[in-house]
Structure formats: structure tokens, C-alpha cells
Design a protein around this motif. Structure first.
Motif, PDB file in Angstrom:
ATOM      1  N   THR A 169      -2.425   4.724   3.391  1.00 46.71           N
ATOM      2  CA  THR A 169      -2.281   5.852   3.253  1.00 46.71           C
ATOM      3  C   THR A 169      -2.671   6.535   2.195  1.00 46.71           C
ATOM      4  O   THR A 169      -3.156   5.978   0.858  1.00 46.71           O
ATOM      5  CB  THR A 169      -0.518   5.895   3.262  1.00 46.71           C
ATOM      6  OG1 THR A 169       0.022   6.885   3.224  1.00 46.71           O
ATOM      7  CG2 THR A 169      -0.215   4.653   2.366  1.00 46.71           C
ATOM      8  N   ARG A 170      -3.461   8.237   2.356  1.00 48.03           N
ATOM      9  CA  ARG A 170      -3.801   8.892   0.853  1.00 48.03           C
ATOM     10  C   ARG A 170      -3.988  10.047   1.242  1.00 48.03           C
ATOM     11  O   ARG A 170      -3.536  10.665   2.721  1.00 48.03           O
ATOM     12  CB  ARG A 170      -4.859   8.184   1.113  1.00 48.03           C
ATOM     13  CG  ARG A 170      -5.833   8.167   1.927  1.00 48.03           C
ATOM     14  CD  ARG A 170      -7.529   8.276   1.057  1.00 48.03           C
ATOM     15  NE  ARG A 170      -7.086   6.603   0.506  1.00 48.03           N
ATOM     16  CZ  ARG A 170      -7.876   5.636   1.942  1.00 48.03           C
ATOM     17  NH1 ARG A 170      -8.747   6.256   2.676  1.00 48.03           N
ATOM     18  NH2 ARG A 170      -8.599   4.446   0.867  1.00 48.03           N
TER      19      ARG A 170
ATOM     20  N   GLY B 166       0.873  -1.528   0.061  1.00 46.32           N
ATOM     21  CA  GLY B 166      -0.015  -0.078   0.294  1.00 46.32           C
ATOM     22  C   GLY B 166       0.455   1.341  -0.230  1.00 46.32           C
ATOM     23  O   GLY B 166       0.213   1.927  -0.310  1.00 46.32           O
ATOM     24  N   GLY B 167       2.221   0.655   0.384  1.00 48.75           N
ATOM     25  CA  GLY B 167       3.161   2.481   0.457  1.00 48.75           C
ATOM     26  C   GLY B 167       4.209   2.075   0.571  1.00 48.75           C
ATOM     27  O   GLY B 167       4.846   1.446   0.122  1.00 48.75           O
TER      28      GLY B 167
ATOM     29  N   ALA C  85      -2.466   2.603  14.123  1.00 49.87           N
ATOM     30  CA  ALA C  85      -2.280   3.511  13.804  1.00 49.87           C
ATOM     31  C   ALA C  85      -2.981   3.802  12.114  1.00 49.87           C
ATOM     32  O   ALA C  85      -2.915   2.802  11.474  1.00 49.87           O
ATOM     33  CB  ALA C  85      -0.814   4.361  13.275  1.00 49.87           C
ATOM     34  N   ASN C  86      -3.812   4.770  11.448  1.00 49.25           N
ATOM     35  CA  ASN C  86      -4.132   4.683  10.366  1.00 49.25           C
ATOM     36  C   ASN C  86      -3.795   5.943  10.195  1.00 49.25           C
ATOM     37  O   ASN C  86      -2.916   6.800   9.974  1.00 49.25           O
ATOM     38  CB  ASN C  86      -5.489   5.882  10.445  1.00 49.25           C
ATOM     39  CG  ASN C  86      -6.228   4.448  11.691  1.00 49.25           C
ATOM     40  OD1 ASN C  86      -6.679   3.920  11.138  1.00 49.25           O
ATOM     41  ND2 ASN C  86      -6.611   4.801  12.633  1.00 49.25           N
ATOM     42  N   GLU C  87      -3.629   6.230   8.128  1.00 53.40           N
ATOM     43  CA  GLU C  87      -2.857   7.167   7.988  1.00 53.40           C
ATOM     44  C   GLU C  87      -3.705   7.487   6.494  1.00 53.40           C
ATOM     45  O   GLU C  87      -3.381   7.881   5.690  1.00 53.40           O
ATOM     46  CB  GLU C  87      -1.261   6.541   7.062  1.00 53.40           C
ATOM     47  CG  GLU C  87      -0.338   6.138   8.175  1.00 53.40           C
ATOM     48  CD  GLU C  87      -0.015   7.203   9.178  1.00 53.40           C
ATOM     49  OE1 GLU C  87      -0.278   8.203   8.575  1.00 53.40           O
ATOM     50  OE2 GLU C  87       0.845   7.130   9.425  1.00 53.40           O
TER      51      GLU C  87
END
Lengths: 352, 352
Positions: free
Chosen positions: A212-213, A81-82, A284-286
Motif C-alpha cells: 500500500t502506497r 505494511g499498513g 489484489a495490489n495496493e
């Protein structure tokens, strides 16, 4: 209080002066808050005193600039995802967005360990460039330092963002009021569990990817037409949803009640959390945000969020109450109630 | 061109893809310039393309902002004349000043190694606060990350500065013109030799101290009344005076001639350099600046510099010439001439 340390030849030394930094001091939870309050802010002469925000408003020549800085030390550097480059851009763009600002420019500083592969640096840099272009914000300046082998772990990236406050946007963790509604823009827990799974090769990384965005376009959609009715925005990164809500409750001196039934935890995230003994509320969230909104505008703002690509799974998570100021309480699926605490110590180091 | 690496099981891999980062890539000299040109800038989509400057000009709402970021990894953290906290503030204030800007706000990000003494963090933070207050610029926001033992070397500090361009100031490394005069604000070599002496306990640290200091007030004095006549300003940090002059010569496509007789090298610095085999022209400075000034205003600007506390030992170092574009030549004390090259590789790692 002083104690005697035999290693110091019997010299009394204040206990505080022998304290060491713990991993938990970087968790975004309670130890982080204490380090900031007791060590960092006093030394800076009270700068940023009071409410912890994601950035600062700096008025310059009639323009309300917003400035935010973040050091990224995520391990591994590349994950489903990143990677650290995309994360550094998104994290800083999102910190500006949570201050109600549109990003104007980014500065990027690398600290690189001697022996790091040039190909990996090229890959991370391309990711920074791609993420910045996709977010529509230029990287205008940077710095590159190299330290010897063993003096860093591959690559650290510090990103600083300059933004311009959206007209009318006035958000702060201190602005939540009883009666307000708490909205959440999407599913939680993916980033933290992805990093842990990738680091430990647990196998979940086949099913989950970091969220992540950049969230500034979602924020612009929310703010347009609802300027003064959005009181708080916060992206629940380090410390997760639980820590972000606790910060809001403390800064606004209000209680917050959330419904477990409304909490969007994807099945693979729930499975990973159960296996690992993690609370998804602390992960954690991004790529999601919490918003505290005036009750009479909550339906409209929720609809606006769902109309945006980055908010189509937005939910009404709970509400702000008069009762238990400073505390977050969850109505559980079993019909009970439990206090949702801030993350204490470190759940998972180097998540971002 | 591809080569075969036996370690990769005979798979051909492009040579460039197996390259590793060297300490010299962080030196501020030629390898740094190549890394920037070949790896970093292409990935960022040409951001900051062309002339290497100390920061970027970002116009926002009719205001010319200047943004600069720097990672500080100096070792040791505390040294005669300063510490990493003061250095981080001064370095960033000076990068803004070299762009002709007055500092408006600073952001500070820490990366801390687990086990670092809280007392040292307190000391560095107090130094950041004191240096920022002395420079008259607030620290408005920050970040703190912690990495595990062995994943960093104590403490790294990344500082980002937001400044506002002084009215009329238009400086760039590309603006030197034949006939211009090269001025230097004070003695050179103290910072680099102090760090090396402190690190290796060579004993010079009793006689010398880092020259770290903010230069924005000196710059304001210089610019007032001579706006368009100051063409270039540059602080000769990593890579020293030699690298800064070479950057100017290359960016402006001019030659530069300097006089060794005019070069202010304090006796203890000269002694340390001789013992260590260092060229003072390659040693890092943190408290002096080079200015390239229109010939007919050079006397006035030099007088203005000498009237300021941070420029009272300013000298006329040389001039810009038509001959040998891109090259810096020194008229030596012995009556000869020698080419002054950019620092290649790393003279001394982790100087700032």
C-alpha cells in the motif's frame, strides 16, 4: 421465468427477486461487474454508464474535478505494511491518480461497532492523518457513526477524494489502441497474500508486507511530457492484474497479450500463492499501476517510471493487439499461450 | 492516571487506552463531540479544527467547493416516509445546503452484508436514483463492498456530496450575534419518532412519517437577496434541535432563548414522545432547518421561507442574546424558564 418457493406459501416469485448478495459480488471481478450493470446502474438512472472507471470527472466552473469514493472493510484492520487507515487514504488517492488527477481533499466516514477500542480508533485515525500528510492532501471533513455490537465488524472506513485533473491528462479504460504497450509499475501480489497470511496466521507475513502506497507522484511524473500518449491507467486492486486488464480489453474492444516472463512476482508471494492455490494475477495490489501507452513513447514513459521512487521496478508487461478483442492472453514461461480470465466470484473476501 | 487491570495480568494501562466506543459516541450529542475533539481531530492533524460544521469549504481554481460526507446506518432500512436510499441523498444534499451550497454531484458507497436480498438492494438503489433526480443532482460515482454474514447489518450507505457555494452565502455556526433571530422551517420530531415506532412496531407509524426531504431549494430561496444577513443554517438531525442550538451557542459564544409556545410539535409526535419519555427537542429531524438571521431581515427571510414548499410552516423560534453565552434557554408554556441541554449519550441509535 418464475419459480414457486414453498416457503412463500406457494406464491410464485421471480427468481431474480429471491437472489441474495454473495461475497463474490464484492470481489471486483465478474460478479461485481454484473451487480453494477444489472442492479446498481439501472437504479441510478444510468449514472456512470458504460466504461467502469475509478472515479468520475465533474466539470465545475471551468475546473475538471475528479471524484472517487471507496468503502474499506479490510480484515484484519492492522497488517504488515499498513492498516485500514493508510489503505483508505492510499486507495482513494490512487483512484484519483488513475483518472489522471492530483488529489485536492479527502473526506473520511467511519462506521464503528459498539465496544471497539478507542485506542484502536486513535491508531487508525493517526494512520489516516499520517498517510494524508505524506500524500500532501488534507482531510477536510468526516463523519462518525456507531452501530450496536454485532452490527458491524469493528470498523469500516469510507474515503472520498476530490482531485483536479492534471493538465492534458485524458485517460480512460476505453482508450487502449492496438499497438499500444502495457507497462506495470512494480511487483504484484503482496497486498492480497499479506492480508490472507495475516488473517490465517500462515507465517508468510514475516516475509511479505502490503505494498500500500500513494501513486499520484508516480502518475504526475509519467504524465508530465507524455500527456496524450498515456491512454489508460489502472491500479490492479480487487480482482488483481487479470481483472484490470480484462476491463481494459473489454472497454477498449481490443486484445491484450502479456508475457509471463515479464511478470514481477516476488518469491515469497509466489510461494504463498502456490501453497494457497491462488493465481498471482488475481491477487489484489495496493501499490502498483498498469499503464497503456502509445508504442513510440513507451520507452520514455518506462524510463520516467523507473526514475520515480514508486516505479523503479517498472516493467514492460505486454502489448495491445487487434486479435481476440475483449480477451487477455498470456505467453507462458513454457512457451504456450493461455487465456487470462477475470476473477469470477471471490478469491479472498475483505482484502481492502 | 493509570489503573491496574487484572485481566491484563497486572500490567498497568492508561485508563483511556482501555476505553470502548459506546453507542452514544454516534448520537450527534455530547459524546460525539468529545470523540471528535479528543480522538479523531488530533489524529487528523487538526483538520476541521474548531467549529463543527456540516461540511468543508475547499477552494479549487477560483471556485468555492463544499464537501460533505455521511455514513447512513438507519435501522430499519425502509420506514414510513422514506428509506435509507432517500435519506442518504437528502442528508448529504442538506449538509451541503447548510453550508450555503448548491449540490453539484454525489458519490455513493455501499457496504452490504452477504445474504442481503438483491431485490432490497434494487429498491434502495432506485430510491437513491429517484431522490437524486428529484433534487437535481447526479450520482457520478460509487463503490460496492460485501462483507460476510454477521459482519454488517444488511446495508450501510455512505454518501459524499460536492457542492458549490451560493454567491454571497457565508454561513457558519460561529456567526450568530446577539440580537439575531432564530427561525425554524417546519415541524420537528417526525423522523426520530417514526424510526423508533417502525423499529419497535409501536403503532405510531400509521400516523407519522419521516420528514426526510431535500432543503437546498428552500435555502436558495432564503439566501437570494439576504446573502450576508443569514448568519447560520443548521439541520437538526442527530441530537435534534437542542443539540444544534447548543452547537451554535457554543461556537458563536452567545446565548440562545427559544419559546416553547412557538415550537411546532405535531400532536402524534408529542404523543409518541410522551409515551416513550423522549424530549422532542432531542429527536432527530431530516427535513427542517434552523436559521439564525439578522434581526432587521428576519421578517423578510421568514416570509421567503413560507413562500417555499419546504418552508411553508416556518416559525420564529427565538433569539440570540448576550446573556448566558454557550447556553440555550427555553421560555416554557407554563411561564417558567429551563436550560435546554445537548443530548448526552444516545437517545435512539441508528436513526440515520
Amino acid at each position: 421465468m418464475t419459480t414457486v418457493d414453498p416457503a412463500l406459501g406457494g406464491c410464485p416469485a421471480p427468481a431474480a427477486e429471491r437472489e441474495k448478495i454473495l461475497l463474490g459480488h464484492g470481489s471486483g471481478g465478474q460478479l461485481s461487474a454484473e451487480l453494477l450493470r444489472d442492479v446498481v446502474l439501472p437504479g441510478l438512472g444510468g449514472a456512470g454508464e458504460g466504461v467502469p472507471e475509478d472515479g468520475a470527472v465533474v466539470p465545475v466552473g471551468g475546473v475538471d474535478l475528479v471524484v472517487s469514493t471507496d468503502a474499506f472493510v479490510v480484515s484484519p484492520l492492522f497488517f504488515p505494511g499498513g492498516d485500514i487507515g493508510a489503505l483508505a487514504v492510499h486507495g482513494t488517492v490512487n483512484d484519483l491518480a488513475m483518472m489522471g488527477a492530483a488529489p485536492v481533499a479527502l473526506a473520511v466516514a467511519y462506521i464503528i461497532e459498539e465496544g471497539f477500542a478507542v485506542a484502536d480508533l486513535r491508531r487508525v485515525t493517526a494512520s489516516v492523518g499520517t498517510a494524508a500528510a505524506a500524500a500532501g492532501v488534507p482531510v477536510v471533513t468526516g463523519d462518525t457513526k456507531v452501530v450496536g455490537r454485532g452490527a458491524a465488524d469493528g470498523l469500516f472506513v469510507t474515503t472520498t477524494g476530490i482531485g483536479r485533473r492534471l493538465p492534458g491528462a485524458r485517460v480512460s479504460a476505453a482508450y487502449a489502441r492496438p499497438g499500444d504497450v502495457v507497462l506495470l509499475s512494480g511487483p504484484i501480489g503482496a497486498h492480497g497474500t499479506t492480508i490472507l497470511s495475516a488473517r490465517e496466521s500462515l507465517g508468510f507475513e514475516a516475509e511479505i508486507a502490503s505494498d500500500t502506497r500513494p501513486l499520484h507522484r508516480l502518475v504526475a511524473t509519467m504524465v508530465a511530457g507524455a500527456e496524450r500518449d498515456i491512454h489508460v491507467m489502472r491500479d490492479p486492486t480487487r480482482g488483481g492484474v487479470a481483472s484490470a486488464l480484462n476491463e481494459i480489453a473489454a472497454a477498449s474492444r481490443v486484445g491484450i497479450e502479456i508475457d509471463e516472463a515479464a511478470l514481477p512476482v516476488p518469491a515469497p508471494v509466489a510461494a504463498a500463492c502456490e501453497l494457497l492455490g491462488l493465481d498471482p494475477l488475481h491477487v489484489a495490489n495496493e501499490g502498483c499501476l498498469l499503464a497503456v501507452v502509445a508504442a513510440d513513447r513507451a520507452v520514455a514513459v518506462l524510463a520516467a517510471m523507473r526514475s520515480a521512487p514508486d516505479g523503479r521496478h517498472a516493467v514492460r508487461l505486454g502489448e495491445v493487439v487487434d486479435a481476440h478483442p475483449g480477451r487477455v492472453v498470456m505467453n507462458t514461461l513454457m512457451g504456450g499461450r493461455r487465456v487470462v480470465d477475470m476473477l469470477v466470484g471471490e478469491q479472498l473476501p475483505r482484502i481492502c
